[in-house]
Scaffold this active site. Structure first.
Site, PDB file in Angstrom:
ATOM      1  N   ARG A  43       0.817  -1.238   0.000  1.00 11.61           N
ATOM      2  CA  ARG A  43       0.000   0.000   0.000  1.00 11.61           C
ATOM      3  C   ARG A  43       0.842   1.275   0.000  1.00 11.61           C
ATOM      4  O   ARG A  43       0.390   2.336   0.451  1.00 11.61           O
ATOM      5  CB  ARG A  43      -0.932   0.042   1.216  1.00 11.61           C
ATOM      6  N   ARG A  87       6.377   8.218  17.418  1.00 14.51           N
ATOM      7  CA  ARG A  87       5.670   8.888  16.329  1.00 14.51           C
ATOM      8  C   ARG A  87       6.224  10.291  16.187  1.00 14.51           C
ATOM      9  O   ARG A  87       6.508  10.971  17.192  1.00 14.51           O
ATOM     10  CB  ARG A  87       4.164   8.933  16.638  1.00 14.51           C
ATOM     11  N   GLU A 181      -3.523  10.665  15.630  1.00 16.37           N
ATOM     12  CA  GLU A 181      -2.965   9.312  15.731  1.00 16.37           C
ATOM     13  C   GLU A 181      -2.546   8.836  17.128  1.00 16.37           C
ATOM     14  O   GLU A 181      -2.611   7.635  17.416  1.00 16.37           O
ATOM     15  CB  GLU A 181      -1.722   9.191  14.813  1.00 16.37           C
ATOM     16  N   SER A 203       2.148  22.856  12.897  1.00 14.38           N
ATOM     17  CA  SER A 203       2.129  23.211  11.468  1.00 14.38           C
ATOM     18  C   SER A 203       1.063  24.258  11.156  1.00 14.38           C
ATOM     19  O   SER A 203       1.065  24.860  10.090  1.00 14.38           O
ATOM     20  CB  SER A 203       1.858  21.967  10.625  1.00 14.38           C
ATOM     21  N   ASP A 204       0.121  24.438  12.094  1.00 14.37           N
ATOM     22  CA  ASP A 204      -0.895  25.458  11.893  1.00 14.37           C
ATOM     23  C   ASP A 204      -1.491  25.841  13.246  1.00 14.37           C
ATOM     24  O   ASP A 204      -1.304  25.118  14.223  1.00 14.37           O
ATOM     25  CB  ASP A 204      -1.995  24.997  10.918  1.00 14.37           C
TER      26      ASP A 204
HETATM   27  N1  HPA Z   1      -6.099  18.885  12.992  1.00 13.97           N
HETATM   28  C1  HPA Z   1      -5.783  17.590  12.992  1.00 13.97           C
HETATM   29  N2  HPA Z   1      -4.593  17.138  12.670  1.00 13.97           N
HETATM   30  C2  HPA Z   1      -3.656  18.030  12.336  1.00 13.97           C
HETATM   31  C3  HPA Z   1      -3.927  19.385  12.322  1.00 13.97           C
HETATM   32  C4  HPA Z   1      -5.209  19.826  12.672  1.00 13.97           C
HETATM   33  O1  HPA Z   1      -5.512  21.028  12.686  1.00 13.97           O
HETATM   34  N3  HPA Z   1      -2.788  20.017  11.932  1.00 13.97           N
HETATM   35  C5  HPA Z   1      -1.862  19.062  11.718  1.00 13.97           C
HETATM   36  N4  HPA Z   1      -2.381  17.857  11.966  1.00 13.97           N
END
Ligand code: HPA
Length: 235
Positions: A43, A87, A181, A203-204
């Site tokens: 996969r 992880r 996860e 990342s955000d």
């Molecule tokens: N939500 C869920 N998982 C994520 C997010 C999020 O805003 N950003 C990076 N992984």
């Protein structure tokens, strides 16, 4: 071999570093490991085993979400005798106090997911990572001069929500950020008597709406990759 992993048992190391993205596993193998061998491509979930400074390690993608990491981590622990999985992933911040690229070490994760209930009837909504593994990660971080925020986070089953209640999760459970996860990984480790840890790079930010680009992320994630690899030397 298992239904989802074609590697021979001896091809998987005792320690597995697990990014969500299988291409990131490939990147780590190609840029950091000596004698890396591709040991799974079922996969497209690439796994490579190689040497990092004389320590044998496997890097393998987990895919996105609890069902996916749940399958791979269970098979690695149970069928491949893996002792520990670290992880490495990205997360969205639930507070303006976290900046893009901040590095979190997950101590606890909260989830409303049914993963634990379906897996073994567990009603726990908060799971914990392994204390000794976290100790070694913190040790490696301090040697590398990298700052870690020890965090409780939220593991969610849903990325696109019509009504996001993240402020409530921040206030009620102290969840600083969200990913998808850790809860299943920590659950499997507990059920099988193994170790799990999780490092996350922001990342955000859901409060300030700041986001990183995928190009920027690639570089920023190097800090987290190096920390995970240096931790392997301590195990
Ligand atoms: N939500 C869920 N998982 C994520 C997010 C999020 O805003 N950003 C990076 N992984």
């Amino acid at each position: 071999m298992t239904p989802h992993i074609e590697a021979n048992k001896e091809d998987i190391a005792k320690t597995v570093i697990m990014p969500g993205d299988p291409l990131r596993a490939k990147f780590i193998a190609e840029n950091y490991l000596e004698d890396a061998k591709l040991v799974n491509q079922v996969r497209g979930m690439f796994a490579y085993t190689g040497m990092y400074k004389d320590h044998r390690v496997t890097v393998m993608g987990s895919g996105m979400g609890m069902p996916s990491i749940g399958i791979y981590s269970y098979e690695l622990y149970k069928e491949y005798d893996v002792d520990q999985i670290i992880r490495i992933g990205t997360a969205g911040a639930y507070t303006k106090d976290l900046n893009l690229y901040d590095l979190l070490l997950v101590q606890k994760c909260f989830s409303e997911s049914s993963y634990g209930r379906s897996q073994n009837g567990s009603e726990e909504m908060m799971k914990e990572s392994d204390f000794s593994l976290n100790f070694h990660i913190q040790e490696a971080a301090s040697e590398l001069g990298k700052h870690l925020t020890i965090a409780t986070i939220h593991s969610s089953d849903v990325f696109y929500k019509e009504n996001d209640n993240f402020q409530e999760l921040y206030q009620k459970y102290g969840c600083l950020a969200c990913e998808m996860e850790s809860f299943a990984l920590f659950h499997n480790a507990k059920v099988l008597g193994k170790k799990a840890a999780c490092l996350l790079t922001i990342s955000d930010n859901l409060v300030t709406k700041e986001e990183t680009t995928s190009i920027e992320r690639q570089t920023a994630l190097k800090d987290m990759i190096e920390l995970a690899l240096e931790t392997v030397l301590k195990l």
